[in-house]
Design a protein around this motif. Structure first.
Motif, PDB file in Angstrom:
ATOM      1  N   LYS A 148       0.864  -1.114  -0.099  1.00  0.00           N
ATOM      2  CA  LYS A 148      -0.107  -0.138  -0.232  1.00  0.00           C
ATOM      3  C   LYS A 148       0.807   0.927   0.249  1.00  0.00           C
ATOM      4  N   ASN A 149       1.902   1.220   0.528  1.00  0.00           N
ATOM      5  CA  ASN A 149       2.737   2.118   0.829  1.00  0.00           C
ATOM      6  C   ASN A 149       4.012   2.782   0.134  1.00  0.00           C
ATOM      7  N   LYS A 150       3.794   2.039  -1.284  1.00  0.00           N
ATOM      8  CA  LYS A 150       5.372   2.209  -2.186  1.00  0.00           C
ATOM      9  C   LYS A 150       5.203   3.108  -3.258  1.00  0.00           C
ATOM     10  N   ALA A 151       5.044   4.670  -2.103  1.00  0.00           N
ATOM     11  CA  ALA A 151       5.660   5.667  -2.641  1.00  0.00           C
ATOM     12  C   ALA A 151       6.821   5.824  -3.452  1.00  0.00           C
ATOM     13  N   GLU A 166       1.653  -0.620 -11.397  1.00  0.00           N
ATOM     14  CA  GLU A 166       1.157   0.928 -10.561  1.00  0.00           C
ATOM     15  C   GLU A 166       1.714   1.997 -10.833  1.00  0.00           C
ATOM     16  N   PHE A 226      -0.854   5.268 -11.091  1.00  0.00           N
ATOM     17  CA  PHE A 226      -0.663   6.622 -10.372  1.00  0.00           C
ATOM     18  C   PHE A 226      -0.200   8.088 -11.195  1.00  0.00           C
ATOM     19  N   ASP A 247      -2.034  10.767 -10.563  1.00  0.00           N
ATOM     20  CA  ASP A 247      -1.852  11.978  -9.770  1.00  0.00           C
ATOM     21  C   ASP A 247      -2.081  13.396 -10.302  1.00  0.00           C
ATOM     22  N   GLU A 277      -3.439   9.482  -2.692  1.00  0.00           N
ATOM     23  CA  GLU A 277      -2.514   9.013  -0.939  1.00  0.00           C
ATOM     24  C   GLU A 277      -1.581   7.743  -1.580  1.00  0.00           C
ATOM     25  N   TYR A 278      -3.153   7.197  -1.956  1.00  0.00           N
ATOM     26  CA  TYR A 278      -1.640   5.457  -2.395  1.00  0.00           C
ATOM     27  C   TYR A 278      -2.662   5.301  -3.558  1.00  0.00           C
ATOM     28  N   CYS A 279      -2.328   4.147  -4.453  1.00  0.00           N
ATOM     29  CA  CYS A 279      -2.773   3.414  -5.840  1.00  0.00           C
ATOM     30  C   CYS A 279      -2.538   2.114  -5.360  1.00  0.00           C
ATOM     31  N   GLU A 280      -2.720   1.215  -5.387  1.00  0.00           N
ATOM     32  CA  GLU A 280      -2.740  -0.277  -5.545  1.00  0.00           C
ATOM     33  C   GLU A 280      -3.431  -1.156  -6.889  1.00  0.00           C
ATOM     34  N   LYS A 319       2.503  11.725   6.881  1.00  0.00           N
ATOM     35  CA  LYS A 319       2.926  10.093   6.378  1.00  0.00           C
ATOM     36  C   LYS A 319       4.257   9.246   6.947  1.00  0.00           C
TER      37      LYS A 319
END
Length: 474
Positions: free
Chosen positions: A193-196, A258, A262, A266, A272-275, A456
């Motif tokens: 989930k937090n793969k920024a 992903e 994004f 974006d 916030e996030y994409c999955e 974050k």
């Protein structure tokens, strides 16, 4: 790298270009000696399963090996086990240099994956709504050692949504679970989930602006074509007839990565996030997008539903009903926006900071916290000399929170050693003596607003562990 043109001849089944990633993660990437022949590779890797082909990458002009090879297995679990067993080993008695083994990047992925990659160890499953976490663990423990199980629940009612995650200790165990579990579970690998960013927090500093401003134009608008799957699309449909939430479901006839997802979403501020969810039984693209506020999600839904990306393929975007009341969500969003604007205004004028109080008087002994997050009660801090088991990296927007507020927030999860800010940066760190406490802090606080500041919260690279990390080869 031209893999097809670099293939060494080999017997047996040779997959075509379209079959290189079928099943997913069934190829391994090797860094070997330039003098290692294909026969040695076949001999050493055959014990792990059926080898469909071996590629030895060669120079186009001299035809000499570049010291890089690929081995394609019939099953993902075979490739993962080969990586786990052979990484860092020598192929022969006369070899002095250990080889490196990774799961080869897919044609839609951006990097090779190693044995510690979360993308290879966490699976996403559909389960009966009556299942508890113990039921889920009992069902999947036959495939290997489980690190944790979690069930996705409705935030309002607390009821299971019939979805869950299982994280294994080894990639081969996750692969075996996907291959062997009952098909009714629809098990697939889950994206983090937090793969920024795939780099450390230092790279996060450097890339924050580029991620927001540095993309190429990401979508092209074309006249909508009549396609049966989206024939009911209407940009002027009645919002009141559907649930509204911060989360969006994205479907496409063409699979997407992903990074592509994004890039598209974006465009709308507040992502916030994409999955991306991989479905081995379908070639369709499925994804989930979440925004920090409802307004951004509404705008993205009605702006991007029906876009053609790539040209000729129209994506469908819809709200995911999370059980929240739309009126409450909009009211909460308005409150957060006002609080953030007020906090930013006062922060930029230091002479007025003393007048900024959230929910209490200036004479209060405890820091006052305004948030919609349900926080646990305060707990005692761990002694300063306690060994650090996990370090969290915290990003503040638009400005850092005071230290006393930070300490009050992060000590509520127990085993907090220290929390501190980085001078001149909108970031900080929290040190914990227990990994479970650190994970609880991440799951509770990441993406949430406290005193008008959005947080974050993610795992930080521990300095003392940096030297132990294997150097990647890409």
């Amino acid at each position: 790298m031209d893999e097809a043109g670099s293939c060494a001849s080999g017997g047996g089944f040779r997959p075509g270009v379209d079959s290189l990633d079928e099943p997913p993660n069934s190829r391994i990437f090797l860094v070997i000696s330039k003098y290692t022949p294909e026969s040695v590779l076949r001999e050493r890797f055959s014990p792990f399963g059926e080898i469909q082909d071996i590629w030895v990458v060669r120079d186009k002009h001299t035809k000499e090996s570049k010291g890089i090879a690929f081995v394609k297995f019939a099953r993902s679990s075979q490739a993962c086990r080969a990586m786990e067993e052979m990484h860092g080993r020598c192929l022969g008695p006369n070899d002095t240099k250990p080889i490196k083994v990774f799961i080869a990047q897919s044609r839609s992925s951006g990097s090779h994956r190693d044995v510690e990659d979360e993308e290879l160890t966490r699976i996403f499953v559909m389960i009966p709504k009556s299942y508890t976490e113990e039921d889920l663990r009992e069902k999947f423990k036959v495939y290997g050692d489980i690190e944790y199980c979690s069930i996705i629940k409705n935030k309002v009612t607390g009821e299971s949504k019939g979805l869950g995650y299982v994280r294994y200790l080894k990639p081969s165990q996750a692969a075996q679970a996907i291959e062997n579990c009952d098909r009714s579970f629809r098990a697939i690998l889950a994206e983090p989930k937090n793969k920024a960013s795939e780099s450390s927090e230092q790279d996060y500093y450097n890339n924050m602006r580029q991620e927001t401003l540095g993309h190429e134009p990401r979508v092209n608008m074309f006249p909508f074509e009549q396609q049966s799957e989206f024939s009911n699309f209407d940009k002027n449909d009645n919002r009141g007839q559907e649930a509204i939430s911060k989360r969006l479901s994205v479907v496409s006839r063409v699979p997407f990565t992903e990074e592509q997802l994004f890039s598209i979403f974006d465009i709308v501020p507040g992502l916030e996030y994409c999955e991306v969810q991989r479905d081995p039984y379908s070639n369709y693209g499925h994804g989930v997008v979440q925004y920090f506020n409802v307004a951004s999600a509404i705008y993205a839904k009605y702006k991007l539903h029906g876009f053609q990306y790539p040209p000729g393929n129209r994506i469908g975007v819809s709200f995911i009903d999370d059980g929240s009341n739309a009126t409450d969500l909009l009211r909460k969003m308005a409150t957060q926006m006002v609080a953030a604007q007020l906090a930013s205004m006062v922060w930029n004028n230091p002479t007025q900071q003393q007048f900024l109080q959230f929910g209490g008087s200036s004479g209060s002994q405890l820091p006052q916290i305004q948030t919609d997050v349900v926080l646990p009660p305060c707990k005692k801090k761990a002694p300063p000399e306690t060994p650090v088991k996990e370090r969290l990296f915290i990003v503040f927007n638009p400005h850092p929170l005071p230290l006393d507020v930070l300490e009050d927030i992060f000590c509520r999860f127990g085993n907090l050693i220290e929390v501190y800010l980085v001078s001149g940066k909108n970031v900080g760190y929290a040190k914990y003596a227990d990994r479970i406490s650190a994970n609880d802090a991440i799951s509770t606080l990441h993406g949430k607003i406290l005193n008008g500041v959005r947080l974050k919260v993610m795992l930080a690279d521990s300095p003392r562990e940096e030297s132990n990390k294997r150097q990647r080869t890409y």
